[in-house]
Write a protein that holds these residues in place. Structure first.
Motif, PDB file in Angstrom:
ATOM      1  N   LYS A  60       0.794  -1.228   0.000  1.00  0.00           N
ATOM      2  CA  LYS A  60       0.000   0.000   0.000  1.00  0.00           C
ATOM      3  C   LYS A  60       0.828   1.281   0.000  1.00  0.00           C
ATOM      4  O   LYS A  60       0.296   2.354  -0.287  1.00  0.00           O
ATOM      5  CB  LYS A  60      -0.923   0.013   1.231  1.00  0.00           C
ATOM      6  CG  LYS A  60      -1.939  -1.121   1.268  1.00  0.00           C
ATOM      7  CD  LYS A  60      -2.790  -1.029   2.518  1.00  0.00           C
ATOM      8  CE  LYS A  60      -3.810  -2.166   2.578  1.00  0.00           C
ATOM      9  NZ  LYS A  60      -4.635  -2.103   3.811  1.00  0.00           N
ATOM     10  N   THR A  61       2.102   1.206   0.347  1.00  0.00           N
ATOM     11  CA  THR A  61       2.905   2.400   0.602  1.00  0.00           C
ATOM     12  C   THR A  61       3.954   2.619  -0.476  1.00  0.00           C
ATOM     13  O   THR A  61       4.719   1.707  -0.799  1.00  0.00           O
ATOM     14  CB  THR A  61       3.609   2.303   1.970  1.00  0.00           C
ATOM     15  OG1 THR A  61       2.658   1.967   2.975  1.00  0.00           O
ATOM     16  CG2 THR A  61       4.293   3.611   2.315  1.00  0.00           C
ATOM     17  N   THR A  62       3.989   3.833  -1.030  1.00  0.00           N
ATOM     18  CA  THR A  62       4.999   4.205  -2.016  1.00  0.00           C
ATOM     19  C   THR A  62       5.846   5.348  -1.474  1.00  0.00           C
ATOM     20  O   THR A  62       5.367   6.191  -0.710  1.00  0.00           O
ATOM     21  CB  THR A  62       4.348   4.634  -3.341  1.00  0.00           C
ATOM     22  OG1 THR A  62       3.367   5.650  -3.086  1.00  0.00           O
ATOM     23  CG2 THR A  62       3.675   3.450  -4.020  1.00  0.00           C
ATOM     24  N   GLU A  86      12.636   9.831   6.292  1.00  0.00           N
ATOM     25  CA  GLU A  86      11.494  10.600   5.821  1.00  0.00           C
ATOM     26  C   GLU A  86      11.828  12.084   5.893  1.00  0.00           C
ATOM     27  O   GLU A  86      12.536  12.532   6.811  1.00  0.00           O
ATOM     28  CB  GLU A  86      10.253  10.310   6.657  1.00  0.00           C
ATOM     29  CG  GLU A  86       9.693   8.909   6.464  1.00  0.00           C
ATOM     30  CD  GLU A  86       8.372   8.710   7.185  1.00  0.00           C
ATOM     31  OE1 GLU A  86       7.604   9.703   7.311  1.00  0.00           O
ATOM     32  OE2 GLU A  86       8.113   7.577   7.634  1.00  0.00           O
ATOM     33  N   TYR A  94       2.540  10.071  -4.198  1.00  0.00           N
ATOM     34  CA  TYR A  94       3.109   8.971  -3.428  1.00  0.00           C
ATOM     35  C   TYR A  94       2.823   9.148  -1.938  1.00  0.00           C
ATOM     36  O   TYR A  94       2.448  10.219  -1.476  1.00  0.00           O
ATOM     37  CB  TYR A  94       4.608   8.865  -3.701  1.00  0.00           C
ATOM     38  CG  TYR A  94       4.894   8.634  -5.166  1.00  0.00           C
ATOM     39  CD1 TYR A  94       4.760   7.370  -5.722  1.00  0.00           C
ATOM     40  CD2 TYR A  94       5.245   9.692  -6.002  1.00  0.00           C
ATOM     41  CE1 TYR A  94       4.992   7.151  -7.078  1.00  0.00           C
ATOM     42  CE2 TYR A  94       5.475   9.485  -7.356  1.00  0.00           C
ATOM     43  CZ  TYR A  94       5.343   8.211  -7.881  1.00  0.00           C
ATOM     44  OH  TYR A  94       5.565   8.007  -9.220  1.00  0.00           O
ATOM     45  N   SER A  95       3.023   8.081  -1.167  1.00  0.00           N
ATOM     46  CA  SER A  95       2.640   8.085   0.250  1.00  0.00           C
ATOM     47  C   SER A  95       3.540   8.976   1.096  1.00  0.00           C
ATOM     48  O   SER A  95       3.059   9.698   1.977  1.00  0.00           O
ATOM     49  CB  SER A  95       2.679   6.658   0.808  1.00  0.00           C
ATOM     50  OG  SER A  95       1.882   5.781   0.048  1.00  0.00           O
ATOM     51  N   LYS A  96       4.855   8.927   0.846  1.00  0.00           N
ATOM     52  CA  LYS A  96       5.808   9.658   1.675  1.00  0.00           C
ATOM     53  C   LYS A  96       6.954  10.170   0.803  1.00  0.00           C
ATOM     54  O   LYS A  96       7.309   9.552  -0.207  1.00  0.00           O
ATOM     55  CB  LYS A  96       6.387   8.756   2.772  1.00  0.00           C
ATOM     56  CG  LYS A  96       5.361   8.183   3.734  1.00  0.00           C
ATOM     57  CD  LYS A  96       6.015   7.233   4.722  1.00  0.00           C
ATOM     58  CE  LYS A  96       5.003   6.617   5.664  1.00  0.00           C
ATOM     59  NZ  LYS A  96       5.644   5.670   6.617  1.00  0.00           N
TER      60      LYS A  96
END
Length: 249
Positions: A60-62, A86, A94-96
């Motif tokens: 789920k995370t990009t 991060e 994108y997620s982060k």
């Protein structure tokens, strides 16, 4: 990962000490910073439509790297270990947003073709131990494995994943290892990732992926949660055999 075996499981869980992979950074890092010495994520290295780099962290995370725009592995999709932080920047779609400290590819391969009676000759029957570790996981359309065996340093070892021969379970696969008689030396760990697009689509359901292998104490198996449609991998990406260790193929 659930381990099933009719033999001792002791070796499979032995030790959680970090294994040496000969990391090669694509960026400069600070040898005095302990936190930079080890990976903090296992990712799939991908490129979007315009060739810009992004990392798939899980189903789920990009992650959008802010300091690296193009993949250091060219246009090949590979699994990799990465050390990143991060950052407080826009991540767009994108997620982060992240800063890559270093990244190192893992040998990444497709499922091998079934050669029938030639399987044992070509793919080998040499034993390994599959290590129950955070990098031994099925995610993002890949099965990534940390495995342990004996290395003599004379020949490159050949590792592959074959489709199982169980007509009642299409999600059964078999790990094969051919040491080419390089079976006397030191016991060491390696990493390898296999793309699972040769398996039937699970159509959004999570199923049990069964892995079988020959260990030093007999036949063993493990189960992983696997779901095809949770992968964000583009259709039919080219898989690269890129690796940091030169004793594995």
């Amino acid at each position: 990962m659930k381990i099933n075996s009719v033999f001792s499981k002791a070796l499979l869980f032995a030790g959680t000490m970090f294994f040496t992979l000969g990391f090669q950074s694509c960026l400069d890092d600070d040898d005095n910073n302990y936190s930079l010495r080890y990976p903090n994520a296992l990712v799939t290295v991908k490129s979007d439509a315009d060739g810009s780099l992004f990392l798939q962290l899980d189903d789920k995370t990009t992650l959008l790297p802010t300091n690296v725009k193009k993949s250091p592995f060219g246009d090949k999709e590979v699994r990799a270990l990465v050390n990143y932080d991060e950052v407080d920047e826009s991540s767009g779609d994108y997620s982060k947003a992240i800063h890559i400290n270093w990244i190192d590819s893992i040998l990444t391969k497709p499922i091998a073709p079934d050669l029938g009676e030639e399987n044992d000759k070509i793919y080998g029957t040499d034993p390994v131990e599959i290590i129950n570790d955070w990098v031994t996981i099925a995610e993002d359309g890949y099965l990534t494995l940390r495995f342990r065996t004996v290395w003599g340093g004379r020949n490159k070892h050949f590792v592959n994943l074959l489709l199982g021969q169980n007509p009642e379970n299409p999600y059964e696969v078999e790990f094969r290892h051919n040491a080419y008689e390089d079976t006397y030396g030191t016991t060491e760990d390696r990493l390898v990732a296999f793309k699972l697009d040769g398996l039937p689509d699970t159509e959004g359901k999570t199923v049990k992926l069964k892995l079988k292998w020959k260990s030093f104490t007999g036949e063993k198996s493990a189960e992983f949660d696997y779901c095809t449609n949770k992968s964000l991998t583009p259709a039919n990406p080219e898989v690269a055999a890129v690796r940091s260790k030169q004793d594995l193929k």
